[in-house]
Design an enzyme around this catalytic site. Sequence first.
Site, PDB file in Angstrom:
ATOM      1  N   GLU A 153     -43.446 -26.459 -86.123  1.00 27.07           N
ATOM      2  CA  GLU A 153     -43.647 -27.956 -85.812  1.00 27.07           C
ATOM      3  C   GLU A 153     -42.134 -28.670 -86.245  1.00 27.07           C
ATOM      4  O   GLU A 153     -41.602 -28.476 -87.033  1.00 27.07           O
ATOM      5  CB  GLU A 153     -44.267 -28.686 -87.137  1.00 27.07           C
ATOM      6  CG  GLU A 153     -44.588 -30.115 -87.130  1.00 27.07           C
ATOM      7  CD  GLU A 153     -45.450 -30.433 -88.320  1.00 27.07           C
ATOM      8  OE1 GLU A 153     -45.858 -29.631 -89.077  1.00 27.07           O
ATOM      9  OE2 GLU A 153     -45.818 -31.517 -88.200  1.00 27.07           O
ATOM     10  N   GLU A 247     -53.317 -35.866 -89.933  1.00 31.93           N
ATOM     11  CA  GLU A 247     -52.538 -35.648 -91.071  1.00 31.93           C
ATOM     12  C   GLU A 247     -51.884 -36.929 -91.468  1.00 31.93           C
ATOM     13  O   GLU A 247     -50.811 -37.179 -91.049  1.00 31.93           O
ATOM     14  CB  GLU A 247     -51.468 -34.514 -90.720  1.00 31.93           C
ATOM     15  CG  GLU A 247     -50.658 -34.041 -91.932  1.00 31.93           C
ATOM     16  CD  GLU A 247     -49.296 -33.496 -91.617  1.00 31.93           C
ATOM     17  OE1 GLU A 247     -49.329 -32.161 -92.103  1.00 31.93           O
ATOM     18  OE2 GLU A 247     -48.259 -33.744 -90.986  1.00 31.93           O
TER      19      GLU A 247
HETATM   20  C1  LER Z   1     -46.512 -31.014 -92.066  1.00 33.83           C
HETATM   21  O1  LER Z   1     -47.326 -31.063 -90.937  1.00 33.83           O
HETATM   22  C2  LER Z   1     -45.552 -32.173 -91.814  1.00 33.83           C
HETATM   23  O2  LER Z   1     -45.969 -32.715 -90.780  1.00 33.83           O
HETATM   24  C3  LER Z   1     -44.475 -32.455 -92.767  1.00 33.83           C
HETATM   25  O3  LER Z   1     -43.952 -33.736 -92.869  1.00 33.83           O
HETATM   26  C4  LER Z   1     -44.732 -31.854 -94.127  1.00 33.83           C
HETATM   27  O4  LER Z   1     -45.563 -33.200 -94.612  1.00 33.83           O
HETATM   28 MN    MN Z   2     -47.316 -32.646 -89.365  1.00 31.76          MN
END
Ligand code: LER
Ligand code: MN
Length: 270
Positions: A153, A247
Site C-alpha cells: 500500500e 478503512e
Molecule cells: C493502512 O491501510 C493505512 O492506510 C495507513 O494509513 C495506516 O493507517
Molecule cells: Mn489504507
Amino acid sequence: MRSAITVSLVPETKGGPFVFSSGLADGCARAAALGFDAVEVFPPAADAPELAELPGLIERHRLSVAAVGTGAGWVVKKLMLTHPDAEVRGRAREFIRAIIDFAGRFSAPAIIGSMQGRWEGGVTRAQALVWLGEALEDLGEHAARHRVPLLYEPLNRYETNLFNRLGDTVAWLGTLRTRNVRILADLYHMNIEETNLAGALIEAGSLVGHVHFADSNRRAIGFGHTDVAPIIAALRRIGYAGYLSAEIIPLPDDAAAARQTIASVRQALG
Ligand code: LER
Ligand code: MN
C-alpha cells in the site's frame, strides 16, 4: 466488486481508521447484519487468542475475510521492514509472514502498509528500497503458496517517504522478480497524492489488488468530497473484481459510518 468493513482488535487504534473496534464477534455480527460481504481484520499479531473465533464467526455469519492488516507490528511493536537494525527488520518480516499464513487459511491476502516504514537518519532511500524489495520478494512468494497475492500500500507523505503514488509504485514493483505483489489503492491516501484518482487506477490496471474505500477526509464515502462515480468507472474499466473495503474513521459513530458505507457501495455499484 464486493463490500468489506474493517474490524480492529488493537486497542491502540481507537480513533484510527477502523470502523468496528468492540471485538471480533461484535464486528462480524454487525457487518453481516448490514449486508457486508466481508470483514477486513486488523489483529495485534497472528497468534492473538481472539483470532481463534474467526473461522466460526465467518461461517455463522456467511462472511468472507477480505484481507488481514499487519500494521500492528508498527503500531504496537515499532517494527518496520526498512528499520536500520537488521534484527528489527527480521522480526518485522516474521511478523508479516505469520499474518500471511493466518490470512491464507481464509484465502485472504495480507496488507503491508505502515510496516514498510520510511527512510530516515543514516538510511538512504536507495538502501531502504533494497530492504523493502528483498522483503517483498520473499513475502510475495510466501503468499503465493497460499494462492493469494501480497498487498503493498502506497501511503500519503505524512506516513511514508517511500512510495506515495500508484504510478511510482507500479514502476518500482516492475523491477522486482516476484509477480505476486499487488497494490492496495487507498482512496484517502490517493486523494492527498494523486492528480487524478481515476487516471491513477487505470494506469495501475491489473496491479490493483484491493481498495480502501474512504472519502477525502477519511470518513465514509459520501461524508467527504471525493467524486466516486469516475473511480468506480475506472475500476470497472480495469476489470477490478475485488473489495471496496471501508478503512475509515468511525464518525459520527461506528454504526452511522457503517450504514453510510454500505449505502454508498450499493449506490456506487448500482
Ligand atoms: C493502512 O491501510 C493505512 O492506510 C495507513 O494509513 C495506516 O493507517
Ligand atoms: Mn489504507
